[in-house]
Design a protein around this motif. Structure first.
Motif, PDB file in Angstrom:
ATOM      1  N   TYR A  60       0.828  -1.193   0.000  1.00  0.00           N
ATOM      2  CA  TYR A  60       0.000   0.000   0.000  1.00  0.00           C
ATOM      3  C   TYR A  60       0.873   1.259   0.000  1.00  0.00           C
ATOM      4  N   VAL A  61       0.518   2.211  -0.827  1.00  0.00           N
ATOM      5  CA  VAL A  61       1.182   3.515  -0.848  1.00  0.00           C
ATOM      6  C   VAL A  61       0.166   4.523  -0.329  1.00  0.00           C
ATOM      7  N   PRO A  62       0.412   5.146   0.825  1.00  0.00           N
ATOM      8  CA  PRO A  62      -0.577   6.044   1.425  1.00  0.00           C
ATOM      9  C   PRO A  62      -0.883   7.240   0.527  1.00  0.00           C
ATOM     10  N   ALA A  63      -2.155   7.587   0.465  1.00  0.00           N
ATOM     11  CA  ALA A  63      -2.606   8.769  -0.271  1.00  0.00           C
ATOM     12  C   ALA A  63      -3.477   9.594   0.661  1.00  0.00           C
ATOM     13  N   LEU A  64      -3.442  10.883   0.493  1.00  0.00           N
ATOM     14  CA  LEU A  64      -4.195  11.806   1.330  1.00  0.00           C
ATOM     15  C   LEU A  64      -5.679  11.460   1.316  1.00  0.00           C
ATOM     16  N   GLU A  65      -6.312  11.459   2.489  1.00  0.00           N
ATOM     17  CA  GLU A  65      -7.738  11.206   2.700  1.00  0.00           C
ATOM     18  C   GLU A  65      -8.149   9.736   2.514  1.00  0.00           C
ATOM     19  N   ASP A  66      -7.209   8.809   2.410  1.00  0.00           N
ATOM     20  CA  ASP A  66      -7.554   7.378   2.365  1.00  0.00           C
ATOM     21  C   ASP A  66      -8.014   6.921   3.739  1.00  0.00           C
ATOM     22  N   ILE A  91       2.175   7.564  11.985  1.00  0.00           N
ATOM     23  CA  ILE A  91       2.097   8.218  13.286  1.00  0.00           C
ATOM     24  C   ILE A  91       0.646   8.611  13.550  1.00  0.00           C
ATOM     25  N   LEU A  92       0.156   8.302  14.744  1.00  0.00           N
ATOM     26  CA  LEU A  92      -1.186   8.696  15.182  1.00  0.00           C
ATOM     27  C   LEU A  92      -1.017   9.440  16.501  1.00  0.00           C
ATOM     28  N   GLY A  93      -1.320  10.729  16.497  1.00  0.00           N
ATOM     29  CA  GLY A  93      -1.185  11.529  17.709  1.00  0.00           C
ATOM     30  C   GLY A  93      -2.172  11.092  18.777  1.00  0.00           C
ATOM     31  N   LEU A 113      -6.584  -2.346  17.267  1.00  0.00           N
ATOM     32  CA  LEU A 113      -6.928  -2.047  15.881  1.00  0.00           C
ATOM     33  C   LEU A 113      -7.631  -0.702  15.821  1.00  0.00           C
ATOM     34  N   VAL A 114      -7.193   0.180  14.922  1.00  0.00           N
ATOM     35  CA  VAL A 114      -7.815   1.498  14.777  1.00  0.00           C
ATOM     36  C   VAL A 114      -8.218   1.722  13.329  1.00  0.00           C
ATOM     37  N   PHE A 115      -9.291   2.491  13.158  1.00  0.00           N
ATOM     38  CA  PHE A 115      -9.759   2.918  11.851  1.00  0.00           C
ATOM     39  C   PHE A 115      -9.559   4.419  11.777  1.00  0.00           C
ATOM     40  N   GLY A 116      -8.839   4.882  10.771  1.00  0.00           N
ATOM     41  CA  GLY A 116      -8.561   6.308  10.650  1.00  0.00           C
ATOM     42  C   GLY A 116      -8.446   6.714   9.202  1.00  0.00           C
ATOM     43  N   ARG A 117      -8.026   7.947   8.999  1.00  0.00           N
ATOM     44  CA  ARG A 117      -7.803   8.444   7.640  1.00  0.00           C
ATOM     45  C   ARG A 117      -6.420   9.077   7.567  1.00  0.00           C
ATOM     46  N   VAL A 118      -5.824   9.005   6.399  1.00  0.00           N
ATOM     47  CA  VAL A 118      -4.489   9.552   6.177  1.00  0.00           C
ATOM     48  C   VAL A 118      -4.615  11.068   6.057  1.00  0.00           C
ATOM     49  N   CYS A 119      -3.919  11.800   6.925  1.00  0.00           N
ATOM     50  CA  CYS A 119      -3.968  13.263   6.880  1.00  0.00           C
ATOM     51  C   CYS A 119      -2.662  13.854   6.370  1.00  0.00           C
ATOM     52  N   LEU A 120      -1.605  13.037   6.252  1.00  0.00           N
ATOM     53  CA  LEU A 120      -0.332  13.500   5.699  1.00  0.00           C
ATOM     54  C   LEU A 120       0.321  12.332   4.972  1.00  0.00           C
ATOM     55  N   ALA A 121       0.503  12.500   3.677  1.00  0.00           N
ATOM     56  CA  ALA A 121       1.160  11.473   2.871  1.00  0.00           C
ATOM     57  C   ALA A 121       2.205  12.173   2.021  1.00  0.00           C
ATOM     58  N   ASN A 122       3.452  11.810   2.229  1.00  0.00           N
ATOM     59  CA  ASN A 122       4.543  12.500   1.587  1.00  0.00           C
ATOM     60  C   ASN A 122       5.634  11.496   1.263  1.00  0.00           C
ATOM     61  N   ARG A 123       6.302  11.675   0.140  1.00  0.00           N
ATOM     62  CA  ARG A 123       7.389  10.762  -0.228  1.00  0.00           C
ATOM     63  C   ARG A 123       8.550  10.810   0.757  1.00  0.00           C
ATOM     64  N   ASP A 124       8.806  11.987   1.276  1.00  0.00           N
ATOM     65  CA  ASP A 124      10.000  12.181   2.091  1.00  0.00           C
ATOM     66  C   ASP A 124       9.800  11.921   3.577  1.00  0.00           C
ATOM     67  N   MET A 125       8.554  11.792   4.009  1.00  0.00           N
ATOM     68  CA  MET A 125       8.260  11.574   5.430  1.00  0.00           C
ATOM     69  C   MET A 125       7.308  10.400   5.582  1.00  0.00           C
ATOM     70  N   PRO A 127       3.914   8.464   6.829  1.00  0.00           N
ATOM     71  CA  PRO A 127       2.531   8.927   6.818  1.00  0.00           C
ATOM     72  C   PRO A 127       2.032   9.268   8.222  1.00  0.00           C
ATOM     73  N   GLU A 128       1.037  10.119   8.277  1.00  0.00           N
ATOM     74  CA  GLU A 128       0.381  10.467   9.534  1.00  0.00           C
ATOM     75  C   GLU A 128      -1.102  10.208   9.363  1.00  0.00           C
ATOM     76  N   ILE A 129      -1.707   9.579  10.361  1.00  0.00           N
ATOM     77  CA  ILE A 129      -3.143   9.325  10.295  1.00  0.00           C
ATOM     78  C   ILE A 129      -3.827  10.038  11.463  1.00  0.00           C
ATOM     79  N   THR A 130      -5.118  10.218  11.315  1.00  0.00           N
ATOM     80  CA  THR A 130      -5.912  10.855  12.354  1.00  0.00           C
ATOM     81  C   THR A 130      -7.222  10.095  12.508  1.00  0.00           C
ATOM     82  N   CYS A 131      -7.816  10.201  13.654  1.00  0.00           N
ATOM     83  CA  CYS A 131      -9.122   9.611  13.909  1.00  0.00           C
ATOM     84  C   CYS A 131     -10.169  10.703  14.090  1.00  0.00           C
TER      85      CYS A 131
END
Length: 170
Positions: A60-66, A91-93, A113-125, A127-131
């Motif tokens: 899987y390659v993370p994409a914004l809002e997935d 990372i999930l804060g 187990l958590v269900f969230g959405r990707v809020c930051l997807a970047n090649r150089d960093m 991914p960050e997810i949020t709930c």
């Protein structure tokens, strides 16, 4: 050729298409000044004003809002490390939940187990997810929030293509 005229057809990596600046691009496409360029070979798909390329991928390659399911693999002071199936842990804060504060935040254990959405997807960093939901503002404590910890059920590993098909609206 225009991007909309090729939907449903096969595109090759490097193909260039004319597209308005308001076009949203997803996996396999790169927005450029004059249009959109394909970065993967596959079938061009669209929904509303969003376009992406479906192709066979093993990771899987993370994409914004997935929307993603993840397993907590590490617990730290201000964040959790979550395995969402990509090359790097997300990372999930600890306060990235609807209604969470420094004093009132979820206490998730490793292997939760958590269900969230990707809020930051970047090649150089990583991914960050949020709930946190962008539309519904239900508190995580009530259990009525869209995103958060999943407490019951069974997790089954499926291919990336099957997961995408399950997410398609009928």
């Amino acid at each position: 050729a225009s991007l909309a005229s090729v939907v449903g057809g096969v595109v090759l990596a490097g193909d260039f298409f004319q597209a308005p600046a308001s076009t949203r691009v997803g996996q396999g496409l790169l927005q450029e000044d004059a249009g959109v360029r394909a970065t993967r070979t596959g079938v061009l798909c669209s929904q509303a004003n969003k376009f992406w390329v479906e192709c066979h991928m093993k990771r899987y390659v993370p994409a914004l809002e997935d929307n993603v399911l993840g397993v907590i693999i590490g617990k730290h002071e201000g964040h959790f490390r979550v395995d969402i199936g990509c090359n790097e842990a997300a990372i999930l804060g600890t306060i990235s939940f609807d209604g969470a504060t420094k004093r009132n935040r979820p206490n998730l254990d490793v292997r939760s187990l958590v269900f969230g959405r990707v809020c930051l997807a970047n090649r150089d960093m990583g991914p960050e997810i949020t709930c946190c939901s962008q539309t519904k503002q239900k508190d995580w404590q009530t259990g009525e929030s869209l995103y958060g910890e999943l407490r019951e059920g069974t997790v089954i590993d499926v291919t990336l293509g099957m997961a995408r098909r399950l997410m398609e609206p009928y």
